[in-house]
Design a protein around this motif. Sequence first.
Motif, PDB file in Angstrom:
ATOM      1  N   SER A 281       0.909  -1.226  -0.012  1.00 30.98           N
ATOM      2  CA  SER A 281       0.089   0.144   0.018  1.00 30.98           C
ATOM      3  C   SER A 281       0.973   1.207  -0.076  1.00 30.98           C
ATOM      4  N   LEU A 282       0.334   2.367  -0.676  1.00 30.91           N
ATOM      5  CA  LEU A 282       0.841   3.563  -0.692  1.00 30.91           C
ATOM      6  C   LEU A 282       1.036   4.207   0.714  1.00 30.91           C
ATOM      7  N   GLY A 283       2.073   4.866   1.041  1.00 32.02           N
ATOM      8  CA  GLY A 283       2.218   5.384   2.531  1.00 32.02           C
ATOM      9  C   GLY A 283       2.079   6.924   2.501  1.00 32.02           C
ATOM     10  N   ALA A 284       2.640   7.344   3.777  1.00 33.99           N
ATOM     11  CA  ALA A 284       2.390   8.771   3.815  1.00 33.99           C
ATOM     12  C   ALA A 284       3.989   9.363   3.420  1.00 33.99           C
ATOM     13  N   PRO A 285       3.906  10.780   3.480  1.00 37.78           N
ATOM     14  CA  PRO A 285       5.181  11.424   2.862  1.00 37.78           C
ATOM     15  C   PRO A 285       6.282  11.149   3.786  1.00 37.78           C
ATOM     16  N   GLU A 286       6.170  10.740   5.191  1.00 38.90           N
ATOM     17  CA  GLU A 286       7.408  10.400   5.914  1.00 38.90           C
ATOM     18  C   GLU A 286       7.965   8.914   5.363  1.00 38.90           C
ATOM     19  N   ASP A 287       6.906   7.974   4.947  1.00 38.82           N
ATOM     20  CA  ASP A 287       7.505   6.815   4.385  1.00 38.82           C
ATOM     21  C   ASP A 287       8.106   6.951   3.291  1.00 38.82           C
ATOM     22  N   ARG A 288       7.763   7.742   2.457  1.00 42.42           N
ATOM     23  CA  ARG A 288       8.372   8.015   0.960  1.00 42.42           C
ATOM     24  C   ARG A 288       9.836   8.641   1.435  1.00 42.42           C
ATOM     25  N   GLU A 289       9.837   9.649   2.219  1.00 43.88           N
ATOM     26  CA  GLU A 289      11.262  10.145   2.647  1.00 43.88           C
ATOM     27  C   GLU A 289      12.288   9.146   3.271  1.00 43.88           C
ATOM     28  N   ALA A 290      11.802   8.326   4.249  1.00 43.34           N
ATOM     29  CA  ALA A 290      12.443   7.314   4.949  1.00 43.34           C
ATOM     30  C   ALA A 290      13.045   6.254   3.713  1.00 43.34           C
ATOM     31  N   LEU A 291      12.161   5.905   2.651  1.00 45.17           N
ATOM     32  CA  LEU A 291      12.687   4.888   1.622  1.00 45.17           C
ATOM     33  C   LEU A 291      13.516   5.775   0.874  1.00 45.17           C
ATOM     34  N   ILE A 292      13.484   6.974   0.646  1.00 42.19           N
ATOM     35  CA  ILE A 292      14.560   7.724  -0.276  1.00 42.19           C
ATOM     36  C   ILE A 292      15.709   7.681   0.492  1.00 42.19           C
ATOM     37  N   GLN A 293      15.837   8.072   1.787  1.00 41.26           N
ATOM     38  CA  GLN A 293      17.262   8.270   2.731  1.00 41.26           C
ATOM     39  C   GLN A 293      17.650   6.894   2.773  1.00 41.26           C
ATOM     40  N   ALA A 294      16.954   5.830   2.836  1.00 36.75           N
ATOM     41  CA  ALA A 294      17.545   4.514   3.018  1.00 36.75           C
ATOM     42  C   ALA A 294      18.113   4.058   1.720  1.00 36.75           C
TER      43      ALA A 294
END
Length: 425
Positions: A281-294
Amino acid sequence: MRQTLLLDPVRLLISCDREPNDGGAALIQDGVLVAFDDEAREQASTLGVAPDPRPRQILAPCLVDPHSVLDRPFSGPAETLLSLLHATARAGYGQVALLPRANSWRDRVERLHGFAEEDSDVRVHLWGGFSIEGRGEQLSAHGDLLDQGACGLAEDDACPPIALLQRALVLGEMGEAPVLLAPRDPGIQGDGLVREGVATLRAGWTPDPVASETLPLGQLLDLQRQFPQRRLRLMNLSTAAGVSQLAAASVRPQASVCWWHLVSDHSRLSPTEMGWSVTPSLGAPEDREALIQALGAGVIQAVAVHAVPIDEEDCLLPPDQRKRGLAGHQLVLPALWQTLVLERGWTIRQLWEVLSFGPSRLLGQPEERLEAGSRRWLLFDPEHSWRMDRRDPDQPRAANQPWQGLMLQGRVTSSGLRSPGNRCD
């Protein structure tokens, strides 16, 4: 490309262990790389070929998709093997690995046959089914599948029962082959369509609990710790909590993220857009940010297209009733150039690390590189404007491609890859 061409200057990325050369040169003849830099210039001078300056464009190795789905490879209404090969070649993807999910589940040796195309330079890898029919009840013949060419073993888009997985790891028939598993528990997810949160409730979506990822992920990480010699691979990590778990693991398996979770979240889509119906499932902005940082930190190593083609009829169903997934190999590089390079300052080499070199390693394959005598190259123009239209014969046939009718920036304009119906220009 049906001519002799000297790209000079061009931004040249040779391989994963070399920095890009902004003033590089490459001689290409009938789609084949002939020489680079000074040698290319010398040969072009001898042939009387004038330089064609492409100072803003990037000549680089092919991209690699570590997992996508093709339900009906030989007669599908949405996408077939031939149409997929054409679309991936035009998008610069030199390798694509197909998950075992299909109308004939690829859990038997005979179902791995028929995927070789003599007139295609796109390498198709097949994940063998981890369990019979993907039901998580009985193990398939792991050794036989790997002996007959499977690149590794995979289940569907959910974690199999831990007891079955542990049994397989103890038996160890997979040896050093990768085992690709999705940290997702559909029982916990239930009918959840969007990751849980205040915004999800306000929008009226049925929430998907974060625990549907974190609980199975914790079990998979524990098994990797118990069996460090096995090459577990995590498919489509999607939450900030999951990223934190993976980063803290004492034995950290390689992991992938779907490109869509890097460019979209539930704050960026209107209620009618195609991109809501995806797994995970699509997540929140903070999920997207964490994935990019990882991804930037190397906690996640690979970006997957994870294309799941569906046809027009399925696309007419409401998001909570249709098959989940998106297609569109041609969208990934332009989208991530915008998101990671232009907005966040990533380098060319960093981008290719997650779109090509990292996915190769996740598959256990050698990294792509530019070599004289090879057709395995792409030319990307970050400034090329084009309109997304799936009626374009170079696009996938799937109806579930996002951004229909929108103007996009950046495109693979040429590739040496041959495929059925593909004429490289």
